[in-house]
Design an enzyme around this catalytic site. Structure first.
Site, PDB file in Angstrom:
ATOM      1  N   CYS A  80      -4.485   0.427  -2.963  1.00 50.37           N
ATOM      2  CA  CYS A  80      -4.760  -1.351  -2.419  1.00 50.37           C
ATOM      3  C   CYS A  80      -6.547  -1.703  -2.316  1.00 50.37           C
ATOM      4  O   CYS A  80      -6.689  -2.508  -2.654  1.00 50.37           O
ATOM      5  CB  CYS A  80      -4.379  -1.335  -1.506  1.00 50.37           C
ATOM      6  SG  CYS A  80      -5.015   0.068   0.085  1.00 50.37           S
TER       7      CYS A  80
ATOM      8  N   ASP B 135      -1.263  -7.068  -4.310  1.00 50.64           N
ATOM      9  CA  ASP B 135      -2.639  -5.789  -4.514  1.00 50.64           C
ATOM     10  C   ASP B 135      -2.352  -5.051  -5.343  1.00 50.64           C
ATOM     11  O   ASP B 135      -2.826  -4.759  -6.422  1.00 50.64           O
ATOM     12  CB  ASP B 135      -3.736  -5.164  -3.527  1.00 50.64           C
ATOM     13  CG  ASP B 135      -1.716  -4.100  -2.457  1.00 50.64           C
ATOM     14  OD1 ASP B 135      -1.073  -4.383  -2.492  1.00 50.64           O
ATOM     15  OD2 ASP B 135      -2.623  -3.755  -1.730  1.00 50.64           O
TER      16      ASP B 135
END
Ligand SMILES: *[C@@H]1O[C@H](CO)[C@@H](O)[C@H](O)[C@H]1NC(C)=O
Ligand SMILES: *[C@@H]1O[C@H](CO)[C@@H](O)[C@H](O)[C@H]1NC(C)=O
Length: 668
Positions: free
Chosen positions: A72, A319
């Site tokens: 992420c 993400d």
């Protein structure tokens, strides 16, 4: 009334601010919905009826959109800056190789997407998860730049569904007692959308729920400081999907391991009990996504009620992707398999084809320049940006800086495979540092990976969509193809700006016609490609070191003189890597003078506390009782009534959460 008051205050000042920037008539609004760890490959989108109704049926699904680093914080920074991770050097989720403080130390937050959109005349909002290590203690040091209104999740509570803690506009953090985190984001985002109803300047609203990421818990006893478990749904969704299972595709927990590199070859087949556990994790993820889907429904209703639907681009993405039992791996991401790198991208808006599935290839670093193109703000995209414009509309198809046609790289640096929800750290592990090339076109669908261990993989996804056969050493693969793949991956390994958008141009600077693998496969270039130095790493490192992986030159020098007359060598070609390195260093030092670095370090250095203290401080914000939270989405008034300040003792403590197992252990 905290929320409403803040929004009103914002609008009182916004009028004067926007009066001096670029006139914004005609500019579209942009709503960007960005989830955390949501797969594109294991059907999570099929369980989101509002996403289907408003986005998939009314817009285009870009099924070849990718994260170029599948974890992420690096992926988010890559998106915010429009760059590959080798150019941001945010390569990990936490210090020393990633996290909010490194992001600021490198000056990355002083020149990024929100600030470019601001220059283009936009009011910017951000609600939800920003990035790791934005905490109850550093929330205003600095406050993220470029937003007119922001309300971000803060650590150490970002990954706790029933303990919703936010800092609004860099104000001291607040928690919302007994309220489900995604619902807080829902209410805040809807309020923000309502508050701009009568404004004429365009908005960019980024909403980033943490779902369906796993949940973190600090353990009271035992060996681990912290453990992670599957996501928790709102109470109203807990009963759903009792019979749903992970789709059993050929790469799901196969009887024979077919992946060959590093840790892959050592993974045992998962037991039945482990598979059951993963199926339950899958259901938890789908349940956690229901609150996101409800929010999507509300946001569309509101846009429609305001009559703004026809002048708004709505984009849905995540993400990074996620795997669950694929090729025998336990739950997680960070690998280069399609489940991890291929992410959802759905776009709806003026000029975007409705109900269409597109094969156009793009990556997260293309989103920033594409949004700026929609915002008619191309001039605010700096030259360092690696991405290009994705042809979402007819207008964008003619853009002079298009995204890379068919080729991009995926990168990763770490010591081992991350396993979530369960510690398999004692099981077989191996390094997770690799470079991967993807080539996706009508003719080809290839994945070529070079590992720091010296291992290679090549998968032909046209014939083998589940990556079950590494054909790197197979007879059918010609050395000519491998030479091309390796060469273009070397260019992408060190690319920046234009060379990322068209890596073939670096190899064929005098021939504009070579833009694809097929073009480059022409026999007359065989000798040129033979002469390329093959990619290799000096050693396996968990971070990006230029000396470890960047060759001094791309061509083998000894043959350079011998063969000079055979082909044209670009004049500055052998120095390409050094030049790039020099510009990277220069760019860094411009944006972060040395004094600033030391100064900031002194201010924000986390303080080492004992586990008992960390636990006690963490518990200062009460945890909601699972079965009781999230019966309904709170109104703004309810939310205001539930807001409480985070105890000052916790804010002041500057806890070293990373030393308590936060972040890295689970690759969040
Ligand atoms: C990237 O950052 C790490 C520290 O996290 C540093 O050691 C390394 O030299 C940096 N790499 C480059 C190429 O700047
Ligand atoms: C697994 O490999 C063995 C030995 O190569 C082979 O006999 C068997 O058919 C394979 N099983 C599957 C399910 O592919």
């Amino acid at each position: 009334m905290i929320l409403t008051r803040a929004l009103l205050a914002f609008f009182a000042t916004a009028v004067t601010v926007t009066a001096v920037v670029v006139p914004s008539v005609e500019k579209p609004n942009i709503l960007f919905i960005f989830t955390d760890d949501q797969d594109a490959r294991i059907d999570s989108l099929s369980y989101m009826p509002n996403v289907k109704k408003h986005l998939i049926d009314q817009g285009t699904v870009y099924r070849n959109h990718y994260a170029t680093v599948a974890v992420c914080c690096p992926s988010r920074v890559s998106l915010l800056r429009g760059q590959y991770a080798h150019n941001t050097n945010i390569t990990d989720v936490s210090p020393p190789h990633g996290g909010y403080e490194k992001f600021n130390r490198l000056g990355l937050g002083e020149n990024y997407l929100p600030l470019w959109l601001k220059k283009a005349g936009y009011s910017n909002y951000y609600i939800g998860k920003l990035m790791n290590e934005y905490t109850v203690s550093n929330y205003n040091n600095p406050k993220p730049a470029g937003f007119d209104y922001q309300d971000q999740l803060v650590d150490p509570f970002t990954y706790t569904y029933n303990t919703a803690v936010f800092s609004r506009n860099g104000d001291p953090p607040v928690y919302y007692h007994n309220t489900y985190q995604t619902d807080v984001i829902h209410t805040k985002t809807l309020a923000a959308l309502k508050a701009q109803r009568d404004k004429s300047d365009p908005f960019f609203l980024w909403v980033a729920p943490m779902a369906p990421h796993g949940q973190f818990k600090l353990s009271e006893k035992g060996h681990e400081d912290i453990f992670s478990e599957p996501p928790i749904s709102a109470a109203r969704h807990a009963h759903l999907f009792k019979d749903v299972k992970i789709p059993r595709r050929p790469n799901f927990n196969p009887a024979n391991q077919t992946k060959t590199a590093s840790y892959w070859k050592l993974l045992d087949q998962l037991t039945e009990a482990e598979v059951d556990e993963l199926d339950e994790t899958y259901r938890s993820r789908l349940r956690a996504l229901q609150a996101v889907d409800e929010m999507v429904g509300s946001l569309f209703e509101e846009l429609e009620a305001q009559g703004k639907l026809d002048n708004t681009y709505i984009i849905y993405s995540a993400d990074n992707g996620y795997h669950l039992g694929h090729h025998r791996a336990y739950a997680g991401k960070t690998t280069n398999i399609e489940e991890d790198i291929n992410v959802p991208l759905i776009v709806r808006g003026p000029g975007v084809v409705k109900g269409h599935i597109s094969d156009v290839v793009s990556a997260h670093h293309d989103l920033a320049p594409t949004l700026l193109a929609l915002a008619k703000g191309d001039e605010f995209v700096p030259d360092f940006v690696d991405g290009g414009v994705i042809p979402w509309t007819e207008g964008l198809k003619r853009h002079p800086k298009p995204a890379s046609v068919e080729t991009f790289a995926v990168e990763f640096w770490w010591e081992q495979l991350f396993n979530e929800y369960k510690s398999r750290l004692s099981g077989p592990t191996g390094t997770n540092t690799y470079k991967t090339l993807r080539v996706i076109s009508e003719k080809h669908n290839l994945k070529y990976a070079v590992w720091c261990t010296g291992e290679h993989e090549l998968f032909d996804l046209k014939k083998d969509p589940y990556e079950l056969q590494n054909i790197y050493n197979s007879e059918e693969v010609k050395i000519q193809l491998l030479d091309r793949l390796d060469a273009v991956l070397s260019v992408l390994q060190t690319c920046s700006g234009a060379s990322c958008r068209n890596p073939w141009h670096v190899i064929h600077p005098d021939n504009e016609n070579i833009r694809t693998l097929s073009d480059a496969l022409d026999k007359k270039y065989d000798v040129l490609y033979r002469r390329f130095r093959k990619i290799s790493f000096k050693e396996c490192l968990a971070y990006f070191s230029a000396t470890n992986e960047e060759p001094n030159d791309l061509l083998l020098t000894e043959s350079l003189e011998q063969n000079q007359q055979l082909f044209t060598v670009p004049p500055n070609y052998p120095h390409f890597a050094q030049q790039k390195q020099a510009s990277l260093v220069q760019q860094r030092s411009e944006s972060c003078p040395h004094q600033l670095i030391t100064e900031e370090k002194e201010n924000t250095q986390p303080i080492r506390v004992s586990r008992a203290d960390a636990l006690r401080l963490f518990s200062l914000v009460p945890q909601g009782v699972e079965s009781d939270i999230g019966h309904s989405v709170p109104t703004e008034k309810e939310l205001d009534e539930r807001a409480r300040p985070v105890p000052q003792e916790l804010v002041d403590a500057h806890v070293d959460w990373v030393n308590h197992g936060f972040y890295s252990k689970f690759g969040n």
